[in-house]
Design an enzyme around this catalytic site. Sequence first.
Site, PDB file in Angstrom:
ATOM      1  N   HIS A  10       2.131 -13.277  -5.811  1.00  0.00           N
ATOM      2  CA  HIS A  10       2.026 -11.829  -5.642  1.00  0.00           C
ATOM      3  C   HIS A  10       2.750 -11.129  -6.780  1.00  0.00           C
ATOM      4  O   HIS A  10       3.934 -10.824  -6.679  1.00  0.00           O
ATOM      5  CB  HIS A  10       2.619 -11.463  -4.261  1.00  0.00           C
ATOM      6  CG  HIS A  10       2.500 -10.018  -3.899  1.00  0.00           C
ATOM      7  ND1 HIS A  10       2.585  -9.569  -2.603  1.00  0.00           N
ATOM      8  CD2 HIS A  10       2.311  -8.911  -4.660  1.00  0.00           C
ATOM      9  CE1 HIS A  10       2.470  -8.259  -2.579  1.00  0.00           C
ATOM     10  NE2 HIS A  10       2.303  -7.826  -3.825  1.00  0.00           N
ATOM     11  N   HIS A  62       1.591  -8.045  -9.688  1.00  0.00           N
ATOM     12  CA  HIS A  62       0.566  -7.164 -10.252  1.00  0.00           C
ATOM     13  C   HIS A  62       0.721  -7.171 -11.772  1.00  0.00           C
ATOM     14  O   HIS A  62       1.813  -6.900 -12.275  1.00  0.00           O
ATOM     15  CB  HIS A  62       0.739  -5.746  -9.712  1.00  0.00           C
ATOM     16  CG  HIS A  62       0.678  -5.686  -8.210  1.00  0.00           C
ATOM     17  ND1 HIS A  62      -0.491  -5.452  -7.537  1.00  0.00           N
ATOM     18  CD2 HIS A  62       1.635  -5.886  -7.259  1.00  0.00           C
ATOM     19  CE1 HIS A  62      -0.251  -5.489  -6.226  1.00  0.00           C
ATOM     20  NE2 HIS A  62       1.027  -5.754  -6.028  1.00  0.00           N
ATOM     21  N   HIS A  92      -2.659  -5.989   1.077  1.00  0.00           N
ATOM     22  CA  HIS A  92      -1.284  -5.576   1.325  1.00  0.00           C
ATOM     23  C   HIS A  92      -1.221  -4.911   2.702  1.00  0.00           C
ATOM     24  O   HIS A  92      -1.808  -3.844   2.907  1.00  0.00           O
ATOM     25  CB  HIS A  92      -0.827  -4.553   0.274  1.00  0.00           C
ATOM     26  CG  HIS A  92      -0.507  -5.121  -1.066  1.00  0.00           C
ATOM     27  ND1 HIS A  92      -1.341  -5.936  -1.767  1.00  0.00           N
ATOM     28  CD2 HIS A  92       0.603  -4.964  -1.843  1.00  0.00           C
ATOM     29  CE1 HIS A  92      -0.779  -6.264  -2.924  1.00  0.00           C
ATOM     30  NE2 HIS A  92       0.400  -5.685  -3.004  1.00  0.00           N
ATOM     31  N   GLU A  99       3.849  -3.917   4.688  1.00  0.00           N
ATOM     32  CA  GLU A  99       4.891  -3.589   3.702  1.00  0.00           C
ATOM     33  C   GLU A  99       5.655  -2.371   4.212  1.00  0.00           C
ATOM     34  O   GLU A  99       6.877  -2.383   4.301  1.00  0.00           O
ATOM     35  CB  GLU A  99       4.251  -3.304   2.334  1.00  0.00           C
ATOM     36  CG  GLU A  99       5.260  -2.932   1.246  1.00  0.00           C
ATOM     37  CD  GLU A  99       4.614  -2.601  -0.105  1.00  0.00           C
ATOM     38  OE1 GLU A  99       3.390  -2.363  -0.149  1.00  0.00           O
ATOM     39  OE2 GLU A  99       5.352  -2.582  -1.119  1.00  0.00           O
ATOM     40  N   ASP A 134       6.173  -9.152  -7.072  1.00  0.00           N
ATOM     41  CA  ASP A 134       5.427  -7.902  -6.857  1.00  0.00           C
ATOM     42  C   ASP A 134       5.247  -7.119  -8.169  1.00  0.00           C
ATOM     43  O   ASP A 134       4.191  -7.189  -8.780  1.00  0.00           O
ATOM     44  CB  ASP A 134       6.097  -7.040  -5.782  1.00  0.00           C
ATOM     45  CG  ASP A 134       5.143  -6.082  -5.095  1.00  0.00           C
ATOM     46  OD1 ASP A 134       3.932  -6.161  -5.344  1.00  0.00           O
ATOM     47  OD2 ASP A 134       5.621  -5.256  -4.285  1.00  0.00           O
ATOM     48  N   ASP A 135       6.279  -6.354  -8.538  1.00  0.00           N
ATOM     49  CA  ASP A 135       6.221  -5.499  -9.726  1.00  0.00           C
ATOM     50  C   ASP A 135       7.527  -5.659 -10.500  1.00  0.00           C
ATOM     51  O   ASP A 135       8.378  -4.767 -10.479  1.00  0.00           O
ATOM     52  CB  ASP A 135       6.020  -4.039  -9.285  1.00  0.00           C
ATOM     53  CG  ASP A 135       4.710  -3.848  -8.552  1.00  0.00           C
ATOM     54  OD1 ASP A 135       3.658  -3.859  -9.209  1.00  0.00           O
ATOM     55  OD2 ASP A 135       4.738  -3.709  -7.303  1.00  0.00           O
TER      56      ASP A 135
END
Length: 338
Positions: free
Chosen positions: A16, A18, A208, A211, A289-290
Site C-alpha cells: 500500500h 501511492h 480504501h 481508514e 501509504d504516502d
Amino acid sequence: SVLHAFLHELPKCEHHVHIEGTLSPEVLFSLAEQNGIQLTSDDPALASPDTLRRRYENFASLDDFLHYFFIGCSVLLTSSDFELLTYSHLEKLHAQEVRHVEFSFDPQVHVARGVSYETIVSGLTTARTRAAHDFPDMSIAFIPCLVRHLPKNSALELVSDLLDLGYFADGTLAGFGMTSTEIGMHPSGFSTVYKALREAGIERLTAHYGEEGPAEYVEAAISDLGLTRIDHGRRASEDAALLGRLAGAGTMLTMCPISNVVLKGVGSIRDLPVRDFLTAGVRFSINTDDPAYCGAGLLDNYCAIQEAFDLSIEEWEFIASGAIEGSWCSQDRKQYLK
Ligand code: ADE
Ligand code: ZN
C-alpha cells in the site's frame, strides 16, 4: 528497539503505497518548474519546499491531506516523472530488504489533466524494467485506483478504458483499488463498477475502507463489491463478527500505521487494533501509504508497531507470512518468498 535488526532483515512486502504519495516537497517544486506548472495560490504553505513540509506536519484529517496530495499530482506530466517516483521508492525499499512491492496510482487524476494512460504506464513499466535489472530479488505490481469523489461516469470510463487497453490481461496491472475521501462514500455507490470488473474476470479487488469510515463500510465493501483485500481496514476492529469473517476468508488488511497517526485517524500507534487483529487471526500487512507526506519509510512503520506493541518473533512471523500469502503475485513467487 530490541528487534530493530530483526525487522530490518525480515523479508518484507509493501502493498500500500501511492506513487503520487512518494512525491517529496523538493521534487514537487522541481517538477513544477521543469514542467512549467504554476503553483501560485493564496496558500502560504505553497511558498517553498520548507513551508510545505511544515504544513505536512499538521494535517487535520484525510481530506486536509488529500487537498495537498492532489496539488502534488498536478506537477506530474511526463512518463519520466512517473518513472522517477516509482524507481526512487523501489531504491529505498530495496535497501530495507523489501522483496515484493505493489504500487497504487490514480489514473483519473492524470488523464483529466491530459496525461495519457500510455504516458503513465510507460513510466511505471520503465521503472519496473530498470528495477528488474538493478534489484533482481524484488517483484513489482501496479494497482490503478478509482478516485471515488469524482463523477460516476468517470469511474465507469476508467474501467472500460483499462479493460480496452488490455493492461489486466497482459499483466501490466495486477488488480484494482479505490482511493480518496471515505466518509459519505458508502460502498453501495460503487457496486456497478466492481461488478463490471468481476464480470471481466478481475478477482484482485481492493478499496480504501475503515481508514476514517466505520466497520459497516468494510463489511459492505466485502459483501457488495466482492473485495478480496481491504486497504487500511482499521475500523473493522469495531465489529467482532466482521473480524471473524475476515480471518476465515484470509482477507488481508493493508495497514498504514504512521499514516493513520499523521492523517489523524488515531491519536497514536497504540490506538491501532493490532492486538485485536492478531487475536482474531486477521491477516494484515504494514505499509507506508504516502511516505513523502507522512515523513516515514517502511522500516519506520515496522519499528513503530514493535515499539507500541512489543510483539514476539512468532507474531512477526505470522504477520510476515500472511503478507506474502496476501500478495498479488504468482503462487510460485509466494513459494519463493517464503
Ligand atoms: N490517496 C492517497 N492516500 C490516500 C489515503 N490514505 N486514503 C485515501 N486516499 C488516498
Ligand atoms: Zn492509501
